[in-house]
Design a protein around this motif. Structure first.
Motif, PDB file in Angstrom:
ATOM      1  N   ILE A 247       0.839  -1.201   0.000  1.00 45.19           N
ATOM      2  CA  ILE A 247       0.000   0.000   0.000  1.00 45.19           C
ATOM      3  C   ILE A 247       0.874   1.252   0.000  1.00 45.19           C
ATOM      4  CG2 ILE A 247      -1.680   1.328   1.326  1.00 45.19           C
ATOM      5  CD1 ILE A 247      -2.871  -1.333   2.262  1.00 45.19           C
ATOM      6  N   ASP A 248       1.919   1.245   0.829  1.00 44.72           N
ATOM      7  CA  ASP A 248       2.836   2.392   0.857  1.00 44.72           C
ATOM      8  C   ASP A 248       3.503   2.585  -0.504  1.00 44.72           C
ATOM      9  OD1 ASP A 248       2.229   2.848   3.490  1.00 44.72           O
ATOM     10  OD2 ASP A 248       3.973   1.770   4.280  1.00 44.72           O
ATOM     11  N   GLY A 249       3.856   1.455  -1.153  1.00 44.59           N
ATOM     12  CA  GLY A 249       4.467   1.555  -2.479  1.00 44.59           C
ATOM     13  C   GLY A 249       3.524   2.172  -3.494  1.00 44.59           C
ATOM     14  N   LEU A 250       2.238   1.771  -3.436  1.00 43.00           N
ATOM     15  CA  LEU A 250       1.247   2.362  -4.341  1.00 43.00           C
ATOM     16  C   LEU A 250       1.095   3.861  -4.088  1.00 43.00           C
ATOM     17  CD1 LEU A 250      -1.679  -0.237  -4.496  1.00 43.00           C
ATOM     18  CD2 LEU A 250      -0.234   0.516  -6.376  1.00 43.00           C
ATOM     19  N   LYS A 251       1.057   4.234  -2.819  1.00 42.12           N
ATOM     20  CA  LYS A 251       0.888   5.639  -2.466  1.00 42.12           C
ATOM     21  C   LYS A 251       2.059   6.476  -2.974  1.00 42.12           C
ATOM     22  CE  LYS A 251      -0.398   8.508   1.494  1.00 42.12           C
ATOM     23  NZ  LYS A 251      -0.683   8.482   2.957  1.00 42.12           N
ATOM     24  N   THR A 252       3.268   5.963  -2.804  1.00 41.59           N
ATOM     25  CA  THR A 252       4.453   6.668  -3.299  1.00 41.59           C
ATOM     26  C   THR A 252       4.426   6.790  -4.817  1.00 41.59           C
ATOM     27  OG1 THR A 252       5.763   5.858  -1.433  1.00 41.59           O
ATOM     28  CG2 THR A 252       6.970   6.639  -3.360  1.00 41.59           C
ATOM     29  N   LEU A 253       4.019   5.723  -5.488  1.00 39.15           N
ATOM     30  CA  LEU A 253       3.924   5.745  -6.944  1.00 39.15           C
ATOM     31  C   LEU A 253       2.974   6.836  -7.418  1.00 39.15           C
ATOM     32  CD1 LEU A 253       4.308   4.550  -9.804  1.00 39.15           C
ATOM     33  CD2 LEU A 253       2.448   2.962  -9.266  1.00 39.15           C
ATOM     34  N   ILE A 254       1.802   6.924  -6.796  1.00 42.79           N
ATOM     35  CA  ILE A 254       0.783   7.897  -7.216  1.00 42.79           C
ATOM     36  C   ILE A 254       1.263   9.320  -6.950  1.00 42.79           C
ATOM     37  CG2 ILE A 254      -1.558   8.726  -6.761  1.00 42.79           C
ATOM     38  CD1 ILE A 254      -2.281   5.788  -6.131  1.00 42.79           C
ATOM     39  N   GLU A 255       1.915   9.521  -5.810  1.00 44.67           N
ATOM     40  CA  GLU A 255       2.359  10.872  -5.465  1.00 44.67           C
ATOM     41  C   GLU A 255       3.478  11.368  -6.360  1.00 44.67           C
ATOM     42  OE1 GLU A 255       3.346  10.382  -1.377  1.00 44.67           O
ATOM     43  OE2 GLU A 255       1.289  10.757  -0.652  1.00 44.67           O
ATOM     44  N   THR A 256       4.281  10.461  -6.900  1.00 43.84           N
ATOM     45  CA  THR A 256       5.395  10.850  -7.768  1.00 43.84           C
ATOM     46  C   THR A 256       5.068  10.689  -9.243  1.00 43.84           C
ATOM     47  OG1 THR A 256       6.344   8.619  -7.603  1.00 43.84           O
ATOM     48  CG2 THR A 256       7.087  10.266  -6.013  1.00 43.84           C
ATOM     49  N   ASP A 257       3.943  10.126  -9.557  1.00 41.81           N
ATOM     50  CA  ASP A 257       3.559   9.856 -10.942  1.00 41.81           C
ATOM     51  C   ASP A 257       2.894  11.082 -11.558  1.00 41.81           C
ATOM     52  OD1 ASP A 257       3.218   8.442 -13.258  1.00 41.81           O
ATOM     53  OD2 ASP A 257       1.466   7.321 -12.564  1.00 41.81           O
ATOM     54  N   LYS A 258       2.642  11.037 -12.868  1.00 44.21           N
ATOM     55  CA  LYS A 258       1.823  12.058 -13.507  1.00 44.21           C
ATOM     56  C   LYS A 258       0.474  12.118 -12.782  1.00 44.21           C
ATOM     57  CE  LYS A 258       3.749  11.668 -18.187  1.00 44.21           C
ATOM     58  NZ  LYS A 258       4.901  10.785 -17.831  1.00 44.21           N
ATOM     59  N   PRO A 259      -0.133  13.273 -12.677  1.00 43.46           N
ATOM     60  CA  PRO A 259      -1.385  13.407 -11.912  1.00 43.46           C
ATOM     61  C   PRO A 259      -2.609  12.890 -12.673  1.00 43.46           C
ATOM     62  CG  PRO A 259      -0.777  15.519 -12.829  1.00 43.46           C
ATOM     63  CD  PRO A 259       0.347  14.591 -13.176  1.00 43.46           C
TER      64      PRO A 259
END
Length: 254
Positions: free
Chosen positions: A112-124
């Motif tokens: 879950i933390d990995g997904l959250k980090t991905l979304i926060e650093t990914d294109k919006p």
């Protein structure tokens, strides 16, 4: 004298005849008794023979029943041995499940933390929707009425959705922050994580997401034809074909 002798002779003969008759009757009576005794004896013999045959049949039936019971007893013994083996196996599996669970739960939090980090650093791309999904997963982890297997399935489902963002051509409406003080509603188009562009609702202005600056960059009007084609393709107004899209455009580079 001769007459007396003759009389005595007749008397003797008569007595002899009577004695013989009495002896014959006695013999016949004895013979009849012997025959009756023999018939009774034969009847007892026949009854004994029938009883003997019946007992033999019962003995054979009992032997067969004992044989069947012995087979069934051996069968039950094998079943009991098998069940004991299964019980031992289940105990080992339960112990293994407990150990696996202790390892899986931390892994799920890490995922879950990995997904959250991905979304926060990914294109919006649909960022609010994706972050809301993460919030639901975090809330789900504290729910006792949801099994660990179901929690893991939902996390994998969220990963699959994120993978789809990296491979598909998609179109949706959302807000575009052109500056800290200016946001507009626009049509947003993405092609995986390679290109992310926006078009004003009137179709007159275009922007591209710049990964270097994490900002929207205005595009010149001459790219409108290619972008309109991509929008038409994403909305399934035209058949799939080759399209031209800007990739992480840098303002200084352009």
């Amino acid at each position: 004298m001769n007459i007396m002798k003759s009389s005595l002779a007749f008397v003797a003969i008569g007595l002899s005849v009577n004695t013989a008759a009495s002896t014959l009757d006695s013999a016949r009576a004895i013979e009849s008794q012997i025959n009756q005794s023999a018939a009774q004896s034969q009847g007892r013999i026949d009854q004994s023979a029938e009883a003997s045959l019946s007992m033999r049949a019962e003995i054979e039936a009992l032997r067969e029943e004992v044989k069947n019971l012995t087979v069934y007893r051996d069968h039950l013994a094998r079943l009991v041995d098998s069940q004991e083996g299964e019980k031992s196996s289940l105990k080992e599996q339960i112990a293994g499940i407990q150990e696996t669970r202790q390892g899986v739960v931390p892994l799920m939090y890490q995922m879950i933390d990995g997904l959250k980090t991905l979304i926060e650093t990914d294109k919006p791309i649909k960022r609010d929707q994706r972050l809301a999904r993460i919030a639901k997963l975090e809330f789900m982890m504290a729910q006792a009425d949801i099994s660990d297997a179901e929690k893991y399935r939902r996390i994998l489902e969220a990963y699959q959705i994120e993978m789809d963002y990296g491979t598909k051509l998609g179109l949706y409406q959302g807000k575009v922050a052109l500056s800290p003080s200016e946001s507009i509603q626009a049509d947003l188009l993405y092609l995986g994580r390679v290109a992310f562009v926006a078009r004003s609702l009137d179709g007159q202005r275009y922007w591209a997401w710049n990964d270097s600056t994490s900002q929207w960059q205005a595009l010149e009007a001459n790219v409108g034809t290619d972008l309109d084609k991509a929008y038409a393709m994403a909305s399934k107004q035209i058949a799939p074909g080759l399209i031209s899209l800007p990739v992480s455009v840098n303002v200084e580079g352009q």
